[in-house]
Design a protein around this motif. Structure first.
Motif, PDB file in Angstrom:
ATOM      1  N   ILE A   1       1.070  -1.100   0.144  1.00  0.00           N
ATOM      2  CA  ILE A   1       0.143   0.035   0.058  1.00  0.00           C
ATOM      3  C   ILE A   1       1.442   1.496   0.607  1.00  0.00           C
ATOM      4  O   ILE A   1       1.989   0.753   0.436  1.00  0.00           O
ATOM      5  CB  ILE A   1      -0.799   0.319   1.151  1.00  0.00           C
TER       6      ILE A   1
ATOM      7  N   LEU B   1      -7.010  -9.442   6.783  1.00  0.00           N
ATOM      8  CA  LEU B   1      -6.848  -8.435   5.610  1.00  0.00           C
ATOM      9  C   LEU B   1      -6.621  -8.718   4.410  1.00  0.00           C
ATOM     10  O   LEU B   1      -7.489  -8.051   3.261  1.00  0.00           O
ATOM     11  CB  LEU B   1      -8.182  -7.228   5.831  1.00  0.00           C
ATOM     12  N   GLY B   2      -5.443  -9.053   4.465  1.00  0.00           N
ATOM     13  CA  GLY B   2      -4.610  -9.317   3.386  1.00  0.00           C
ATOM     14  C   GLY B   2      -3.374  -8.138   3.067  1.00  0.00           C
ATOM     15  O   GLY B   2      -2.805  -7.957   1.946  1.00  0.00           O
ATOM     16  N   ALA B   3      -3.251  -7.825   4.387  1.00  0.00           N
ATOM     17  CA  ALA B   3      -1.950  -6.962   4.416  1.00  0.00           C
ATOM     18  C   ALA B   3      -0.520  -7.469   4.434  1.00  0.00           C
ATOM     19  O   ALA B   3      -0.666  -8.979   4.371  1.00  0.00           O
ATOM     20  CB  ALA B   3      -1.620  -5.981   5.678  1.00  0.00           C
ATOM     21  N   LYS B   4       0.718  -7.506   3.206  1.00  0.00           N
ATOM     22  CA  LYS B   4       1.794  -8.878   2.924  1.00  0.00           C
ATOM     23  C   LYS B   4       2.269  -7.885   4.438  1.00  0.00           C
ATOM     24  O   LYS B   4       2.843  -7.308   5.154  1.00  0.00           O
ATOM     25  CB  LYS B   4       2.015  -8.336   1.746  1.00  0.00           C
TER      26      LYS B   4
ATOM     27  N   ALA C   1      -1.734 -14.192   1.284  1.00  0.00           N
ATOM     28  CA  ALA C   1      -2.213 -12.569   1.644  1.00  0.00           C
ATOM     29  C   ALA C   1      -2.785 -11.762   0.378  1.00  0.00           C
ATOM     30  O   ALA C   1      -4.087 -11.205   0.364  1.00  0.00           O
ATOM     31  CB  ALA C   1      -1.302 -11.136   2.022  1.00  0.00           C
ATOM     32  N   ASP C   2      -2.203 -11.831  -0.901  1.00  0.00           N
ATOM     33  CA  ASP C   2      -2.927 -11.411  -1.629  1.00  0.00           C
ATOM     34  C   ASP C   2      -3.858 -12.323  -2.327  1.00  0.00           C
ATOM     35  O   ASP C   2      -4.775 -11.703  -2.892  1.00  0.00           O
ATOM     36  CB  ASP C   2      -1.728 -11.956  -2.899  1.00  0.00           C
TER      37      ASP C   2
ATOM     38  N   LYS D   1      -6.969 -10.832   0.092  1.00  0.00           N
ATOM     39  CA  LYS D   1      -7.541  -9.946   0.123  1.00  0.00           C
ATOM     40  C   LYS D   1      -8.437  -9.557  -1.216  1.00  0.00           C
ATOM     41  O   LYS D   1      -9.362  -8.819  -1.233  1.00  0.00           O
ATOM     42  CB  LYS D   1      -6.189  -8.665  -0.052  1.00  0.00           C
TER      43      LYS D   1
ATOM     44  N   LEU E   1     -11.036  -0.883   5.230  1.00  0.00           N
ATOM     45  CA  LEU E   1     -10.458  -1.470   5.475  1.00  0.00           C
ATOM     46  C   LEU E   1      -9.872  -2.331   4.515  1.00  0.00           C
ATOM     47  O   LEU E   1      -8.309  -2.449   4.264  1.00  0.00           O
ATOM     48  CB  LEU E   1     -10.158  -1.966   7.345  1.00  0.00           C
ATOM     49  N   PRO E   2     -10.236  -3.170   4.073  1.00  0.00           N
ATOM     50  CA  PRO E   2      -9.940  -4.380   3.279  1.00  0.00           C
ATOM     51  C   PRO E   2      -9.178  -3.527   1.676  1.00  0.00           C
ATOM     52  O   PRO E   2      -8.403  -3.780   1.110  1.00  0.00           O
ATOM     53  CB  PRO E   2     -11.197  -5.153   3.127  1.00  0.00           C
TER      54      PRO E   2
ATOM     55  N   LEU F   1      -7.830  -0.744   1.501  1.00  0.00           N
ATOM     56  CA  LEU F   1      -6.766  -0.399   1.940  1.00  0.00           C
ATOM     57  C   LEU F   1      -5.713  -0.958   1.008  1.00  0.00           C
ATOM     58  O   LEU F   1      -4.116  -0.714   0.453  1.00  0.00           O
ATOM     59  CB  LEU F   1      -6.053  -0.178   2.787  1.00  0.00           C
ATOM     60  N   TYR F   2      -5.620  -3.164   1.455  1.00  0.00           N
ATOM     61  CA  TYR F   2      -4.780  -3.641   0.864  1.00  0.00           C
ATOM     62  C   TYR F   2      -4.630  -4.062  -0.147  1.00  0.00           C
ATOM     63  O   TYR F   2      -4.478  -4.889  -1.064  1.00  0.00           O
ATOM     64  CB  TYR F   2      -4.767  -4.966   2.311  1.00  0.00           C
TER      65      TYR F   2
END
Lengths: 408, 231
Positions: free
Chosen positions: A2, A322-325, B81-82, B85, B109-110, B112-113
């Protein structure tokens, strides 16, 4: 990954959520940076002032004193009396690179005029002294070479003496008593000001050197002087002048090859360098201390960041789910630490500049806030933030999302 | 069979020192798009492990997991993670909203990523909040909302990235029975009206029965896989 802008916004929110803690964490950096800025400002101000004052004294000056030099800076003087008025005259006449040379012999004395008295320094010298010092005569005349040869009781006095002994009266032609010896005032010096050490240079009486030697401060070894002041033709010729003075005096004093000189020649540039080196050392020392406090501030940041990572384990887990790397989490905490240190650094810079300026106003010290010290402080606090923020951020990014989510 | 989710002979072994615990033993099933599946089981049955693997929070020790036809069973942490999301919306038992953030910000929030353009985020988040009936609570912080409302915010957050699968882990575990029913009705609605694929994990038979299909786990294996008859 991000964007950095959004990462910064997240970090800023996290910091403002805990304002007190963030402020206290920054305090270490603030104090450290403030100290660095102030030390630099005062140190370089002092350096600047030293060179300004010395250069106003003339950068083409040499001082010859009796006795051997004791290595850089130190001079052992007053123990031997090897320099004479003739030495000064010879230097002036024979050394090509020398413009003027004047002997100095004198001391402090009580001076009386009417019912006024004043304690001052009396300098016995020759008329060339005014050229050496670049001084002028305000009114009246200077005593002459003839006066020097016959040790006439005449004097040229500084403005402070006029103010303290004569009030509004014109001193020319009046007789003052120096150590009870009546001396006629023939001239008044133009106003000079203070010397590099802060002494009032107008508080002076010049008399012929012979008068000082024979009538005012008679010494056992008559004819000797305490100093010879030498002015080179230009600052480029200073080293040449120094060499010429040295070889001339060795010849005149019959100092043989390999023998130690019985005099020492110091040049003003060396004195400036010595003085500057001393302030520099002091500044470096104080800056090192300030740097240590910056380091301590950095450790404070690391400490708080580690606490913060533990406290926010669940948040980290949520963000990961939620997908943060890895890089997103790492960057978030790194930026947070960087923000703490840069915010602290900026505040420290502002406070340091304000502090330096108020010190200069309160004590009249010269301060010089340099762009260099500001960028150094800023760069160092950024470095501290990254260095001490990296480990907590790295730790946060390695959390297992499942365990982090389960963390209570 | 070419479902949205397909697991084949999944095993998961945890090593706790010298002891090896077999949490999943050769589990296979598949889920079609638009299903509402309940995974039921007592604690220790392996359902949570299954959930973590289905949610791409963990990888299986053995077997294959195909999500929308892609094998995701051997991916690295960042690759998972990819997947998360874009493909998965989570609903947790403890809601897991971030404190000091409004409902709207939590829902955003989701995005954002997952790279949704910032200018789109507010609208999408508002749509999701309205879908769960909380459009008027967008600027409330979690602590100002009831448990049921918090869980609705969490569901909105799971909806907002248009993930093909919504994974709910004991979504009613922290709620009273009346609110639980509301939440389950909401899931049923989302499944029926919007065709969202929902997989929930629960240990309560009553909650499980809201699903159109119930897979029961025991000792790391599928015990039963049955369609429920609900009107």
């Amino acid at each position: 990954m991000i964007s950095l802008w959004e990462t910064s916004r997240i970090s800023f929110r996290a910091l403002t959520a805990n304002k007190m803690r963030s402020a206290l964490t920054m305090l270490g950096i603030i104090i450290g940076v403030m100290a660095v800025i102030m030390m630099f400002a005062i140190g370089s101000g002092a350096n600047r002032e030293i060179s300004d004052r010395f250069s106003s004294m003339g950068s083409n000056m040499l001082t010859v004193r009796p006795g051997a030099s004791q290595g850089p800076g130190g001079i052992r003087s007053g123990t031997v009396n090897t320099l004479t008025v003739d030495d000064a005259r010879a230097i002036s006449e024979e050394c090509m690179a020398v413009a003027y040379a004047a002997p100095v012999y004198g001391g402090s004395a009580q001076v009386v005029y009417g019912n006024q008295n004043w304690s001052t320094s009396v300098t016995g010298t020759t008329p060339e002294y005014l050229f050496v010092q670049d001084w002028t005569v305000g009114s009246g005349i200077v005593f002459t070479e003839q006066d020097v040869r016959s040790a006439t009781k005449v004097s040229v006095i500084g403005k402070t003496i006029v103010d303290n002994l004569f009030g509004g009266e014109d001193p020319i032609g009046k007789t003052i008593r120096i150590r009870n010896v009546p001396v006629v005032v023939v001239g008044v010096l133009g106003e000079i000001g203070t010397n590099p050490m802060g002494r009032d240079q107008d508080d002076i009486i010049l008399v012929p050197v012979t008068t000082a030697q024979r009538r005012l401060f008679s010494s056992s070894r008559s004819g000797s002087v305490s100093t010879i002041m030498v002015k080179a033709r230009s600052s480029e010729l200073l080293n040449a002048a120094q060499d010429q003075v040295e070889s001339l005096l060795r010849m005149r004093h019959r100092v043989r090859k390999g023998e130690e000189d019985d005099f020492s020649v110091r040049n003003m540039a060396q004195m400036v360098e010595n003085a500057k080196a001393a302030t520099r050392t002091m500044t470096m020392l104080l800056t090192a201390v300030a740097g240590v406090s910056l380091l301590v501030g950095g450790i404070g940041i690391m400490n708080i960041m580690l606490v913060s990572v533990t406290e926010r384990t669940r948040e980290i887990g949520i963000r990961m789910a939620l997908g943060a790397k890895t890089i997103d989490i790492r960057l978030q905490f790194l930026v947070e630490a960087l923000m703490l240190s840069l915010l602290g650094g900026t505040t420290g810079i502002l406070l340091g500049v304000a502090g330096a300026l108020s010190i200069s106003r309160a004590f009249g010290w010269a301060v010089e806030v340099s762009l260099f010290s500001i960028s150094l402080a800023f760069g160092f606090s950024a470095f501290v933030g990254i260095f001490f923020g990296y480990y907590p951020a790295w730790k946060a990014s390695l959390l297992n999302p499942i365990e982090a989510l389960r963390y209570e | 069979m070419n479902g949205i989710v397909r697991v084949e002979s999944i095993t998961k072994i945890y090593s706790l020192g010298d002891v090896k615990v077999e949490a999943l033993r050769k589990v296979s099933f598949s889920v079609e798009a638009g299903e509402f599946l309940s995974i039921m089981g007592a604690s220790g049955s392996g359902k949570s492990t299954m959930m973590n693997i289905l949610g791409c929070l963990d990888t299986p020790t053995g077997g294959q997991y195909f999500l929308e036809g892609h094998n995701v069973s051997r991916l690295s942490g960042d690759e998972l993670a990819d997947i998360r999301k874009h493909k998965i919306g989570f609903v947790f038992q403890g809601f897991n909203l971030l404190p000091r953030m409004t409902a709207l910000e939590n829902v955003k929030l989701p995005m954002l990523y997952n790279g949704v353009h910032p200018s789109m985020r507010d609208r999408k988040a508002m749509d999701a909040l309205e879908m769960v009936g909380l459009g008027d609570r967008a600027n409330h912080q979690p602590q100002q909302l009831s448990g049921g409302q918090q869980q609705r915010v969490a569901i909105a957050r799971a909806l907002v990235n248009d993930a093909p699968i919504i994974l709910a882990d004991e979504p009613t575990g922290n709620l009273d029975s009346r609110t639980s029913k509301d939440i389950m009705d909401l899931f049923t609605d989302l499944n029926r009206e919007y065709g969202r694929t929902i997989i929930q994990v629960t240990h309560e038979a009553e909650m499980a029965s809201y699903g159109k299909r119930v897979i029961t786990f025991r000792d790391g294996m599928v015990l039963k896989d049955e369609r429920t008859e609900r009107p």
